[in-house]
Design an enzyme around this catalytic site. Structure first.
Site, PDB file in Angstrom:
ATOM      1  N   PHE A  12     -58.160  23.142  -0.955  1.00 14.31           N
ATOM      2  CA  PHE A  12     -59.051  24.137  -1.554  1.00 14.31           C
ATOM      3  C   PHE A  12     -58.257  24.911  -2.603  1.00 14.31           C
ATOM      4  CE2 PHE A  12     -62.057  27.703  -1.599  1.00 14.31           C
ATOM      5  CZ  PHE A  12     -63.242  27.001  -1.578  1.00 14.31           C
ATOM      6  N   ILE A  70     -58.582  33.134  -2.033  1.00 12.97           N
ATOM      7  CA  ILE A  70     -59.164  33.963  -3.095  1.00 12.97           C
ATOM      8  C   ILE A  70     -60.387  34.711  -2.571  1.00 12.97           C
ATOM      9  CG2 ILE A  70     -60.280  33.872  -5.364  1.00 12.97           C
ATOM     10  CD1 ILE A  70     -58.454  31.480  -5.978  1.00 12.97           C
ATOM     11  N   HIS A  76     -64.954  36.671   4.087  1.00 10.79           N
ATOM     12  CA  HIS A  76     -64.458  35.389   4.585  1.00 10.79           C
ATOM     13  C   HIS A  76     -62.959  35.219   4.325  1.00 10.79           C
ATOM     14  CE1 HIS A  76     -64.738  31.221   5.844  1.00 10.79           C
ATOM     15  NE2 HIS A  76     -64.100  30.853   4.743  1.00 10.79           N
TER      16      HIS A  76
END
Length: 134
Positions: A12, A70, A76
């Site tokens: 990711f 990020i 989250h």
């Protein structure tokens, strides 16, 4: 003694983690360490099992984690980073082996993440120092 490292790298934000991985490899070589194996995982939250696999190996002296968490629309990023960091620390203690945190975040913009790709170098350096000192 050549220090053997295992890398666990998140896919990711791969544009960032690829740069981080290259910097980490370069710095490991500079420090006289070898990256013995790299395991790619989907994201930072998915790292613990790969870390455990590397920690179980006799030929791996330390594990370096590389990722980038990020900020998004929700909290989250906070949850991911908090749980991942805790589990990474737990695995290091369970296997009595350095597992270092090359994961900037949370609460970080994409621009800030680009400025922090050197966290990979720091994580490699910490891993090498810990192996030498412990």
């Amino acid at each position: 003694m050549t220090i053997s490292l295992g890398f666990v790298v998140a896919e990711f934000n791969r544009d960032l983690t690829y740069q981080m991985e290259l910097l980490g490899r370069e710095h490991a070589e500079f420090l006289g360490a070898t990256v013995k194996e790299t395991i790619l995982v989907p994201g930072v939250f998915d790292m613990p099992l790969a870390i455990k696999k590397l920690c179980q190996r006799e030929d791996i002296d330390a594990v370096v984690t590389i990722g980038s968490v990020i900020e998004g629309e929700t909290d989250h990023d906070q949850v991911v980073m908090q749980h991942a960091a805790r589990k990474i620390m737990d695995l290091s203690l369970e296997f009595n082996k350095p597992v270092t945190l090359g994961i900037p975040g949370p609460g970080m913009t994409r621009m800030a993440a680009h400025e922090r790709v050197d966290y990979a170098k720091r994580a490699v350096e910490a891993a090498v120092k810990l192996v030498r000192r412990l």
